[in-house]
Scaffold this active site. Structure first.
Site, PDB file in Angstrom:
ATOM      1  N   GLY A   1       3.074   5.194 -11.741  1.00  0.00           N
ATOM      2  CA  GLY A   1       3.150   4.194 -10.673  1.00  0.00           C
ATOM      3  C   GLY A   1       2.335   4.570  -9.442  1.00  0.00           C
ATOM      4  O   GLY A   1       1.545   3.782  -8.926  1.00  0.00           O
ATOM      5  N   ARG A   2       2.503   5.822  -8.983  1.00  0.00           N
ATOM      6  CA  ARG A   2       1.820   6.209  -7.740  1.00  0.00           C
ATOM      7  C   ARG A   2       0.343   6.514  -7.951  1.00  0.00           C
ATOM      8  O   ARG A   2      -0.355   6.881  -7.011  1.00  0.00           O
ATOM      9  CB  ARG A   2       2.551   7.396  -7.094  1.00  0.00           C
ATOM     10  CG  ARG A   2       2.747   8.601  -8.000  1.00  0.00           C
ATOM     11  CD  ARG A   2       3.751   9.559  -7.385  1.00  0.00           C
ATOM     12  NE  ARG A   2       4.087  10.675  -8.268  1.00  0.00           N
ATOM     13  CZ  ARG A   2       5.008  10.624  -9.231  1.00  0.00           C
ATOM     14  NH1 ARG A   2       5.658   9.500  -9.469  1.00  0.00           N
ATOM     15  NH2 ARG A   2       5.286  11.689  -9.969  1.00  0.00           N
TER      16      ARG A   2
ATOM     17  N   HIS B   1      -0.118  11.075  21.972  1.00  0.00           N
ATOM     18  CA  HIS B   1       0.788  10.713  23.075  1.00  0.00           C
ATOM     19  C   HIS B   1       2.240  10.728  22.615  1.00  0.00           C
ATOM     20  O   HIS B   1       3.112  10.185  23.289  1.00  0.00           O
ATOM     21  CB  HIS B   1       0.403   9.342  23.631  1.00  0.00           C
ATOM     22  CG  HIS B   1      -0.967   9.353  24.233  1.00  0.00           C
ATOM     23  ND1 HIS B   1      -1.183   9.467  25.584  1.00  0.00           N
ATOM     24  CD2 HIS B   1      -2.188   9.324  23.652  1.00  0.00           C
ATOM     25  CE1 HIS B   1      -2.491   9.481  25.819  1.00  0.00           C
ATOM     26  NE2 HIS B   1      -3.121   9.393  24.659  1.00  0.00           N
TER      27      HIS B   1
ATOM     28  N   GLU C   1      14.648  -4.303  -6.912  1.00  0.00           N
ATOM     29  CA  GLU C   1      14.105  -4.859  -5.666  1.00  0.00           C
ATOM     30  C   GLU C   1      13.048  -5.925  -5.983  1.00  0.00           C
ATOM     31  O   GLU C   1      13.049  -7.016  -5.409  1.00  0.00           O
ATOM     32  CB  GLU C   1      13.437  -3.762  -4.829  1.00  0.00           C
ATOM     33  CG  GLU C   1      14.376  -2.740  -4.224  1.00  0.00           C
ATOM     34  CD  GLU C   1      14.568  -1.523  -5.110  1.00  0.00           C
ATOM     35  OE1 GLU C   1      14.429  -1.647  -6.354  1.00  0.00           O
ATOM     36  OE2 GLU C   1      14.880  -0.444  -4.559  1.00  0.00           O
TER      37      GLU C   1
ATOM     38  N   GLU D   1       6.572  12.709  -4.233  1.00  0.00           N
ATOM     39  CA  GLU D   1       7.189  12.310  -5.500  1.00  0.00           C
ATOM     40  C   GLU D   1       6.605  13.141  -6.650  1.00  0.00           C
ATOM     41  O   GLU D   1       7.241  13.331  -7.678  1.00  0.00           O
ATOM     42  CB  GLU D   1       6.974  10.809  -5.752  1.00  0.00           C
ATOM     43  CG  GLU D   1       8.027  10.204  -6.673  1.00  0.00           C
ATOM     44  CD  GLU D   1       7.971   8.687  -6.738  1.00  0.00           C
ATOM     45  OE1 GLU D   1       6.879   8.130  -6.963  1.00  0.00           O
ATOM     46  OE2 GLU D   1       9.020   8.043  -6.580  1.00  0.00           O
TER      47      GLU D   1
ATOM     48  N   LYS E   1       5.479  -2.319 -13.221  1.00  0.00           N
ATOM     49  CA  LYS E   1       5.154  -1.704 -14.506  1.00  0.00           C
ATOM     50  C   LYS E   1       6.238  -2.053 -15.532  1.00  0.00           C
ATOM     51  O   LYS E   1       5.951  -2.483 -16.629  1.00  0.00           O
ATOM     52  CB  LYS E   1       5.053  -0.194 -14.298  1.00  0.00           C
ATOM     53  CG  LYS E   1       4.630   0.585 -15.503  1.00  0.00           C
ATOM     54  CD  LYS E   1       4.351   2.037 -15.083  1.00  0.00           C
ATOM     55  CE  LYS E   1       4.186   2.933 -16.293  1.00  0.00           C
ATOM     56  NZ  LYS E   1       3.920   4.326 -15.911  1.00  0.00           N
TER      57      LYS E   1
ATOM     58  N   LYS F   1      19.745   5.067  -7.584  1.00  0.00           N
ATOM     59  CA  LYS F   1      19.690   3.757  -8.263  1.00  0.00           C
ATOM     60  C   LYS F   1      20.955   3.523  -9.077  1.00  0.00           C
ATOM     61  O   LYS F   1      21.556   2.456  -9.040  1.00  0.00           O
ATOM     62  CB  LYS F   1      18.518   3.733  -9.263  1.00  0.00           C
ATOM     63  CG  LYS F   1      17.162   3.481  -8.707  1.00  0.00           C
ATOM     64  CD  LYS F   1      16.219   3.188  -9.887  1.00  0.00           C
ATOM     65  CE  LYS F   1      14.818   3.629  -9.607  1.00  0.00           C
ATOM     66  NZ  LYS F   1      13.932   3.588 -10.765  1.00  0.00           N
TER      67      LYS F   1
HETATM   68  C1  G6Q Z   1       5.797   5.940  -8.948  1.00  0.00           C
HETATM   69  C2  G6Q Z   1       7.159   5.602  -9.296  1.00  0.00           C
HETATM   70  C3  G6Q Z   1       7.744   4.414  -8.573  1.00  0.00           C
HETATM   71  C4  G6Q Z   1       7.428   3.063  -9.179  1.00  0.00           C
HETATM   72  C5  G6Q Z   1       8.362   2.025  -8.571  1.00  0.00           C
HETATM   73  C6  G6Q Z   1       8.107   0.636  -9.092  1.00  0.00           C
HETATM   74  O1  G6Q Z   1       5.146   6.809  -9.450  1.00  0.00           O
HETATM   75  O2  G6Q Z   1       7.231   5.486 -10.675  1.00  0.00           O
HETATM   76  O3  G6Q Z   1       7.385   4.383  -7.219  1.00  0.00           O
HETATM   77  O4  G6Q Z   1       6.090   2.734  -8.967  1.00  0.00           O
HETATM   78  O5  G6Q Z   1       9.681   2.393  -8.830  1.00  0.00           O
HETATM   79  O6  G6Q Z   1       8.272   0.573 -10.471  1.00  0.00           O
HETATM   80  P1  G6Q Z   1       7.800  -0.681 -11.266  1.00  0.00           P
HETATM   81  O7  G6Q Z   1       6.321  -0.827 -11.144  1.00  0.00           O
HETATM   82  O8  G6Q Z   1       8.216  -0.451 -12.691  1.00  0.00           O
HETATM   83  O9  G6Q Z   1       8.495  -1.886 -10.675  1.00  0.00           O
END
Ligand code: G6Q
Length: 544
Positions: free
Chosen positions: A265-266, A382, A211, A351, A205, A510
């Site tokens: 994001g989620r 199990h 990462e 989250e 996003k 972070k």
């Molecule tokens: C979700 C969070 C988080 C996000 C990641 C990746 O709700 O905001 O999990 O999706 O940190 O972020 P980017 O898409 O910006 O790389």
């Protein structure tokens, strides 16, 4: 949302809890043969049996009252009308618009968002169709056979869970996912891939996530080493709201698929973040996935609270978290392909509702989001089911089950179903000392041995579970399932009066990692930390 005193409202559940604790669920079933009929319902293609919960009509009525006084419906309508319910980020929360099937306009900040949503979806469809058919190829003219989605968190978990769940629908293109900054993730993924037939999706996003950018740069290096830097344009696409950063990475303008800040994001698998899913299962199946979610949205938006599946599931969660103080919730799919569903829900739920302050910043004085966890059955049986049946913690469970398996292995599926139903039955019924004693007597065990053994074989029962049953795990069903849990989380966040759409708790780590990196790299002295962190840095340097 109404003014509220959440703790006071939650405390009203206590009288119900005290009454319910007087009666074991097995007696509730014995006393009321209509229980299953009373406490089950359908939403689209999903069927929920919630009769094996510690509830009666009176406690449910109190829970629906709680939903009303907490303003669940008001907040839901505010969300859907585009208000900035994500107050700390000053954003609307409109992921439902991404799968909306009507032709009406959806307005956010004075703009109709339906048109851009349709435009991006059409661009994804055109691209996916051309790539899958071999009309668009790699730089050397070879057909793309493998797609690597590079993203993390919300830009990874959704698509990765979905393509695994829908693997019988995957054709033409094999999806892969790289998320961890641990080099083993990208190394293992690239191993065996051919640069000529591989496409990378950089899904971020912000297009700044460390990462993801680290992995994207390594992937780019790998590709350039084999095909030259000029090939990057043919082998990389991006999904982002940061169009400028995508362009400066070298991604062609028409291969950048945008989305918007009102998609968390989620909650983004429905947006262009789902491109890897569309490439893998095709645009028509992706449409079905959206349709399934939209069906649940309509249910959530229109069904009365008493017949609203996500509302009921949300309320049951609050009931156990706050009235009973149960701190975890297990999601146990009897559906192997939902192997990543619990991991996906961990982000969606924890989250969203793992918060300690209310919307206005004041501390909560009641419990909020539970720890969500799980693994597919029958494997879990199990492993950790011992604790669920006989441990000292009570763990409310969701069982997920398809009536039909995808494969032609009928005996396997029948056994799977029998195991799933047996678990919910066992959790509810338990086994009394009298039953155990009788059983052991019948097996010819001596009275002395029975005395020693019997306590170990007793099951307390009275352990709650929901069972969600669907015909088959199709794209549509999966869309409905995910939306069901999204709305459940919404309901709980509304009751706990937390902002379910921010995630400040991920920031501190972070920030500190950024400060530590030069010390890890040896560019700066390992000072100015607590003695543990400092000691670890020194030990690390001595082991390098
Ligand atoms: C979700 C969070 C988080 C996000 C990641 C990746 O709700 O905001 O999990 O999706 O940190 O972020 P980017 O898409 O910006 O790389």
């Amino acid at each position: 949302m109404s003014e509220q005193n959440v703790a006071q409202d939650l405390a009203k559940l206590d009288a119900d809890r005290q009454r319910i604790e007087q009666i074991h669920m097995r007696d509730m079933f014995r006393n009321d043969p209509q229980r299953f009929k009373k406490f089950s319902l359908c939403a689209g293609e999903l069927f929920l049996d919630y009769s094996k919960n510690r509830i009666d009509e009176k406690s449910l009525a109190s829970l629906f009252d709680l939903a009303r006084t907490s303003g669940v419906e008001t907040l839901r309508d505010q969300m859907w009308s585009g208000e900035h319910i994500n107050s700390t980020e000053d954003r609307a929360v409109m992921h439902m618009a991404l799968r909306h099937q009507g032709n009406d306009q959806r307005i956010v900040d004075g703009e109709n968002i339906s048109a851009p949503i349709r435009k991006v979806l059409a661009a994804m469809r055109a691209y996916a169709t051309s790539l899958r058919s071999g009309e668009i190829n790699g730089s050397t003219g070879k057909k793309i056979t493998d797609v690597v989605n590079i993203g993390i968190g919300g830009s990874d978990l959704g698509p990765a869970m979905v393509v695994r769940a829908l693997s019988p629908f995957v054709s033409e293109i094999k999806p892969h996912f790289v998320s961890n900054v641990d080099g083993s993730d990208i190394a293992d993924t690239l191993n065996g891939l051919n640069p000529e037939t591989t496409l990378f999706i950089v899904a971020s996003k912000t297009f700044t996530t460390d990462e993801t950018m680290t992995n994207a740069n390594s992937a780019r290096k790998w590709l350039s080493a084999a095909l030259g830097d000029a090939a990057v344009g043919d082998h990389f696409v991006a999904v982002s709201t940061n169009l400028a950063a995508c362009a400066s990475f070298g991604i062609q303008q028409d291969r950048i698929f945008g989305f918007w800040d009102w998609v968390g994001g989620r909650y983004s698998v429905w947006s262009a973040i789902g491109l890897s899913v569309m490439l893998a299962i095709g645009a028509d199946h992706f449409d079905d996935f959206l349709i399934g979610a939209a069906e649940l949205d309509q249910h959530f938006l229109t069904a009365p609270l008493e017949q609203n599946m996500p509302v009921i599931m949300g309320l049951l969660g609050v009931w156990y978290r706050n009235a009973f103080d149960f701190s975890t919730h297990a999601v146990l799919p009897y559906d192997e392909r939902l192997g990543r569903f619990a991991a996906y829900l961990q982000q969606q739920d924890m989250e969203s509702n793992g918060k300690s302050v209310q919307r206005d910043g004041t501390s909560v004085n009641y419990a909020t989001g539970p720890i969500v966890w799980g693994e597919p059955g029958t494997n879990g049986q199990h492993a950790f089911y011992q604790l669920i049946h006989q441990g000292t913690d009570v763990i409310p469970v969701d069982f997920l089950l398809a009536a039909q398996g995808e494969e032609d292995y009928p005996v396997h599926h029948e056994k799977l179903v029998a195991n799933c139903f047996a678990q919910s039955e066992a959790l509810m019924l338990g086994k009394t000392i009298e039953q155990v004693t009788e059983e052991l007597h019948g097996a010819g065990v001596s009275s002395e041995a029975i005395k020693e053994l019997a306590p170990h074989k007793v099951f307390p029962g009275n352990r709650p579970s929901n069972t969600i049953l669907y015909k088959k795990l199709t794209p549509k069903t999966l869309g409905s399932l995910i939306a069901l849990y999204e709305h459940k989380v919404f309901v709980q966040g509304a009751i706990w009066n937390v902002n379910s759409y921010d995630q400040w708790g991920v920031e501190l780590g972070k920030q500190l990692a950024k400060a530590l990196l030069p010390k890890v790299q040896g560019h700066e002295a390992a000072t100015a930390h607590d003695c543990s962190t400092q000691g670890l840095l020194q030990r690390f340097q001595s082991l390098r």
